[in-house]
Design a protein around this motif. Structure first.
Motif, PDB file in Angstrom:
ATOM      1  N   SER A 237       6.067   2.456  -9.920  1.00 55.37           N
ATOM      2  CA  SER A 237       6.313   3.624  -9.056  1.00 55.37           C
ATOM      3  C   SER A 237       5.286   3.645  -7.921  1.00 55.37           C
ATOM      4  CB  SER A 237       6.218   4.925  -9.862  1.00 55.37           C
ATOM      5  OG  SER A 237       7.045   4.856 -11.001  1.00 55.37           O
ATOM      6  N   PHE A 238       4.028   3.360  -8.272  1.00 63.43           N
ATOM      7  CA  PHE A 238       2.968   3.346  -7.259  1.00 63.43           C
ATOM      8  C   PHE A 238       3.201   2.218  -6.252  1.00 63.43           C
ATOM      9  CE2 PHE A 238      -0.925   0.998  -6.124  1.00 63.43           C
ATOM     10  CZ  PHE A 238      -1.445   1.884  -5.192  1.00 63.43           C
ATOM     11  N   GLN A 239       3.478   1.025  -6.779  1.00 60.07           N
ATOM     12  CA  GLN A 239       3.627  -0.143  -5.894  1.00 60.07           C
ATOM     13  C   GLN A 239       4.806   0.020  -4.927  1.00 60.07           C
ATOM     14  OE1 GLN A 239       2.274  -4.109  -6.601  1.00 60.07           O
ATOM     15  NE2 GLN A 239       4.351  -4.724  -7.047  1.00 60.07           N
ATOM     16  N   ASP A 240       5.890   0.595  -5.423  1.00 65.02           N
ATOM     17  CA  ASP A 240       7.050   0.828  -4.554  1.00 65.02           C
ATOM     18  C   ASP A 240       6.665   1.672  -3.336  1.00 65.02           C
ATOM     19  OD1 ASP A 240       8.693  -0.617  -6.154  1.00 65.02           O
ATOM     20  OD2 ASP A 240       9.885   1.070  -6.906  1.00 65.02           O
ATOM     21  N   VAL A 241       5.876   2.725  -3.581  1.00 64.98           N
ATOM     22  CA  VAL A 241       5.496   3.622  -2.480  1.00 64.98           C
ATOM     23  C   VAL A 241       4.446   2.936  -1.582  1.00 64.98           C
ATOM     24  CG1 VAL A 241       4.538   5.877  -1.871  1.00 64.98           C
ATOM     25  CG2 VAL A 241       5.996   5.656  -3.890  1.00 64.98           C
ATOM     26  N   ALA A 242       3.446   2.320  -2.205  1.00 63.78           N
ATOM     27  CA  ALA A 242       2.349   1.707  -1.425  1.00 63.78           C
ATOM     28  C   ALA A 242       2.874   0.593  -0.520  1.00 63.78           C
ATOM     29  CB  ALA A 242       1.280   1.158  -2.373  1.00 63.78           C
ATOM     30  N   ILE A 243       3.691  -0.289  -1.078  1.00 63.41           N
ATOM     31  CA  ILE A 243       4.205  -1.420  -0.291  1.00 63.41           C
ATOM     32  C   ILE A 243       5.360  -0.952   0.606  1.00 63.41           C
ATOM     33  CG2 ILE A 243       5.280  -3.726  -0.429  1.00 63.41           C
ATOM     34  CD1 ILE A 243       2.288  -3.671  -1.312  1.00 63.41           C
ATOM     35  N   GLY A 244       6.125   0.024   0.103  1.00 63.33           N
ATOM     36  CA  GLY A 244       7.228   0.575   0.904  1.00 63.33           C
ATOM     37  C   GLY A 244       6.718   1.094   2.241  1.00 63.33           C
ATOM     38  N   MET A 245       5.550   1.720   2.222  1.00 67.96           N
ATOM     39  CA  MET A 245       4.985   2.261   3.461  1.00 67.96           C
ATOM     40  C   MET A 245       4.644   1.118   4.429  1.00 67.96           C
ATOM     41  SD  MET A 245       2.169   5.240   3.996  1.00 67.96           S
ATOM     42  CE  MET A 245       1.285   4.831   2.525  1.00 67.96           C
ATOM     43  N   ILE A 246       4.103   0.043   3.907  1.00 73.02           N
ATOM     44  CA  ILE A 246       3.766  -1.110   4.774  1.00 73.02           C
ATOM     45  C   ILE A 246       5.047  -1.679   5.373  1.00 73.02           C
ATOM     46  CG2 ILE A 246       2.807  -3.455   4.847  1.00 73.02           C
ATOM     47  CD1 ILE A 246       0.982  -2.631   2.513  1.00 73.02           C
ATOM     48  N   MET A 247       6.062  -1.845   4.536  1.00 70.34           N
ATOM     49  CA  MET A 247       7.324  -2.427   5.015  1.00 70.34           C
ATOM     50  C   MET A 247       7.931  -1.586   6.132  1.00 70.34           C
ATOM     51  SD  MET A 247       7.713  -5.249   3.623  1.00 70.34           S
ATOM     52  CE  MET A 247       9.256  -5.507   4.470  1.00 70.34           C
ATOM     53  N   GLU A 248       7.987  -0.287   5.881  1.00 68.38           N
ATOM     54  CA  GLU A 248       8.630   0.609   6.856  1.00 68.38           C
ATOM     55  C   GLU A 248       7.910   0.552   8.208  1.00 68.38           C
ATOM     56  OE1 GLU A 248       8.424   5.213   7.669  1.00 68.38           O
ATOM     57  OE2 GLU A 248       8.915   4.801   5.574  1.00 68.38           O
ATOM     58  N   LYS A 249       6.569   0.662   8.168  1.00 71.55           N
ATOM     59  CA  LYS A 249       5.796   0.702   9.421  1.00 71.55           C
ATOM     60  C   LYS A 249       5.804  -0.669  10.106  1.00 71.55           C
ATOM     61  CE  LYS A 249       4.467   4.894   8.521  1.00 71.55           C
ATOM     62  NZ  LYS A 249       4.001   6.034   9.275  1.00 71.55           N
ATOM     63  N   ALA A 250       5.663  -1.706   9.319  1.00 72.56           N
ATOM     64  CA  ALA A 250       5.598  -3.053   9.898  1.00 72.56           C
ATOM     65  C   ALA A 250       6.936  -3.418  10.558  1.00 72.56           C
ATOM     66  CB  ALA A 250       5.243  -4.077   8.825  1.00 72.56           C
ATOM     67  N   MET A 251       8.034  -3.119   9.901  1.00 74.55           N
ATOM     68  CA  MET A 251       9.325  -3.504  10.471  1.00 74.55           C
ATOM     69  C   MET A 251       9.656  -2.668  11.716  1.00 74.55           C
ATOM     70  SD  MET A 251       9.733  -6.087   8.747  1.00 74.55           S
ATOM     71  CE  MET A 251      11.144  -6.736   9.641  1.00 74.55           C
ATOM     72  N   ALA A 252       9.193  -1.412  11.729  1.00 73.66           N
ATOM     73  CA  ALA A 252       9.386  -0.576  12.929  1.00 73.66           C
ATOM     74  C   ALA A 252       8.602  -1.180  14.093  1.00 73.66           C
ATOM     75  CB  ALA A 252       8.916   0.853  12.652  1.00 73.66           C
ATOM     76  N   ALA A 253       7.359  -1.595  13.833  1.00 66.70           N
ATOM     77  CA  ALA A 253       6.534  -2.188  14.896  1.00 66.70           C
ATOM     78  C   ALA A 253       7.130  -3.519  15.354  1.00 66.70           C
ATOM     79  CB  ALA A 253       5.096  -2.383  14.401  1.00 66.70           C
ATOM     80  N   ALA A 254       7.605  -4.329  14.403  1.00 71.32           N
ATOM     81  CA  ALA A 254       8.186  -5.638  14.751  1.00 71.32           C
ATOM     82  C   ALA A 254       9.358  -5.451  15.715  1.00 71.32           C
ATOM     83  CB  ALA A 254       8.635  -6.362  13.487  1.00 71.32           C
ATOM     84  N   LYS A 255      10.164  -4.431  15.435  1.00 67.07           N
ATOM     85  CA  LYS A 255      11.341  -4.171  16.279  1.00 67.07           C
ATOM     86  C   LYS A 255      10.902  -3.626  17.645  1.00 67.07           C
ATOM     87  CE  LYS A 255      15.631  -1.507  15.959  1.00 67.07           C
ATOM     88  NZ  LYS A 255      15.353  -0.178  16.523  1.00 67.07           N
ATOM     89  N   ASP A 256      10.044  -2.616  17.618  1.00 70.84           N
ATOM     90  CA  ASP A 256       9.647  -1.956  18.869  1.00 70.84           C
ATOM     91  C   ASP A 256       8.888  -2.900  19.803  1.00 70.84           C
ATOM     92  OD1 ASP A 256      10.807   0.191  17.701  1.00 70.84           O
ATOM     93  OD2 ASP A 256       8.956   1.302  17.312  1.00 70.84           O
ATOM     94  N   PHE A 257       8.108  -3.816  19.242  1.00 73.34           N
ATOM     95  CA  PHE A 257       7.328  -4.733  20.091  1.00 73.34           C
ATOM     96  C   PHE A 257       8.035  -6.075  20.267  1.00 73.34           C
ATOM     97  CE2 PHE A 257       4.254  -1.576  18.785  1.00 73.34           C
ATOM     98  CZ  PHE A 257       3.515  -1.376  19.929  1.00 73.34           C
ATOM     99  N   ASN A 258       9.250  -6.145  19.740  1.00 70.42           N
ATOM    100  CA  ASN A 258      10.084  -7.322  19.970  1.00 70.42           C
ATOM    101  C   ASN A 258       9.370  -8.629  19.625  1.00 70.42           C
ATOM    102  OD1 ASN A 258      12.488  -8.325  20.638  1.00 70.42           O
ATOM    103  ND2 ASN A 258      12.285  -8.045  22.875  1.00 70.42           N
ATOM    104  N   VAL A 259       8.813  -8.697  18.438  1.00 68.18           N
ATOM    105  CA  VAL A 259       7.978  -9.858  18.110  1.00 68.18           C
ATOM    106  C   VAL A 259       8.822 -11.066  17.686  1.00 68.18           C
ATOM    107  CG1 VAL A 259       6.035  -8.392  17.430  1.00 68.18           C
ATOM    108  CG2 VAL A 259       7.607  -9.215  15.663  1.00 68.18           C
ATOM    109  N   LYS A 260       8.222 -12.244  17.892  1.00 67.67           N
ATOM    110  CA  LYS A 260       8.885 -13.502  17.495  1.00 67.67           C
ATOM    111  C   LYS A 260       8.506 -13.868  16.068  1.00 67.67           C
ATOM    112  CE  LYS A 260       9.505 -16.117  21.733  1.00 67.67           C
ATOM    113  NZ  LYS A 260       8.508 -16.342  22.770  1.00 67.67           N
TER     114      LYS A 260
END
Ligand code: KG4
Length: 338
Positions: A237-260
């Motif tokens: 339960s903890f890991q889902d939330v802890a890593i889920g937060m990284i995934m959500e923020k990282a993928m938003a940044a990847a999209k917004d900054f159009n990274v390769k």
């Protein structure tokens, strides 16, 4: 031919590596984990003392393995920060002494730049890229638009994710460092405990202290009620939330900054769930992913040598009166030049 000797001593690993034109000839690591384990965290004074004891042995061993002598080295690189002040001093004094004695350049390296550039042992960096820097001391999203060009676009507003793993592990009675044990238990459990997902101020920022407190409170409540804490389920339960937060923020940044490309860096990048989720997230997209091999996720000097190779070409050298910077920010990695 360029040969670099690099030293890393920012936390609880003393490490010395030697590269020759980019090829890693030796990478000696003396870890102190077994000493700090019994305190449930790194004891800074003990860590500094152990670095002092280990540093010359590591230098000698790195040279022996590379079949070189100090006269063969073209530059001495060292982690200048961020890290524990006393620990950083040991490495920097050693590097400065060698640079002075052998009249060779001193190259100060940012520890997190090292973790990012460790990925060059796996593949070529492709810009613009997003670095997901997740460790015991840092949680940052960094955009790189070119070589040695870092912009921090998001970071934790309180605890680092690795620190959160370590504190939650302690509450659950797991050994230090707690990342790997939680990762292992999480694989056996189900997400049955309801832990609130922390709110963070900016779109790419993180907050982990609320999540840590939620787990501590929940565990205490269950214990007070005499209920069993299901370790595997709590870890999951903890890991889902802890890593889920990284995934959500990282993928938003990847999209917004159009990274390769996305690269993972730091101790928490060893996390199996994070690695799997990242692979899934880039599947079917144009985004390339570099996942560092496990030996690159822990602290070692090979990664410092990798950055130093770039700085050697640029002649980014420091004067011998340089001091350490325990809070060095990655976007100021060259501030010793001004
Ligand atoms: O990069 P690092 O040495 O951090 C600093 O010293 O800043 O990484 C150590 C951190 C610890 O907090 C440890 O618990 C965490 O990385 N860690 C993990 C895993 N392996 C190590 N966290 C989650 N899952 C793992 N498998």
């Amino acid at each position: 031919m360029t040969r670099i000797l690099a030293i890393e001593s920012s936390c609880d690993e003393t490490s010395v590596a030697i590269t020759q034109d980019g090829e890693l000839l030796s990478n000696i690591v003396a870890t102190q984990i077994s000493v700090h384990e019994k305190y449930g965290g790194v004891m800074p004074e003990i860590a500094s003392r152990l670095h002092t004891e280990n540093i010359t042995i590591c230098i000698e061993e790195a040279l022996r393995k590379a079949k070189l002598t100090l006269e063969d080295i073209d530059a001495f690189a060292v982690t200048r920060g961020p890290g524990l002040i006393g620990c950083l001093h040991v490495g920097l004094q050693a590097a400065k002494t060698l640079a002075m004695l052998y009249k060779k350049p001193l190259i100060p390296v940012h520890h997190l730049a090292g973790h990012i550039y460790a990925n060059e042992y796996v593949g070529e960096l492709k810009f613009p890229l997003l670095c997901v820097v997740v460790s015991g001391g840092n949680t940052e999203l960094v955009i790189m638009r070119g070589d040695m060009d870092f912009e921090i676009v998001g970071e934790t507003k309180d605890d680092a994710v690795g620190e959160c793993y370590d504190k939650v592990a302690r509450v659950l009675g797991l050994p230090y460092p707690g990342g790997l044990p939680i990762d292992q238990h999480a694989k056996l459990g189900q997400h049955t405990y309801n832990l609130p997902r922390p709110q963070s101020p900016g779109p790419y920022d993180f907050s982990y202290s609320g999540l840590k407190t939620s787990v501590i409170n929940l565990v205490n409540q269950l214990k007070m009620k005499g209920e069993l804490v299901r370790l595997d389920d709590m870890a999951r339960s903890f890991q889902d939330v802890a890593i889920g937060m990284i995934m959500e923020k990282a993928m938003a940044a990847a999209k917004d900054f159009n990274v390769k490309q996305i690269v993972l860096a730091g101790g928490v990048s060893a996390n199996s769930y994070l690695r799997d989720e990242m692979k899934k997230a880039v599947e079917g997209t144009d985004i390339d992913l570099i996942i560092p091999p496990l030996w690159c996720t822990t602290d070692q000097a090979a990664m410092i040598a990798k950055v130093a190779e770039h700085l050697y070409v640029r002649k980014t050298f420091a004067p011998l009166n340089l001091g350490v910077d325990p809070n060095w920010k990655i976007d100021h990695w060259d501030d010793f030049l001004s």
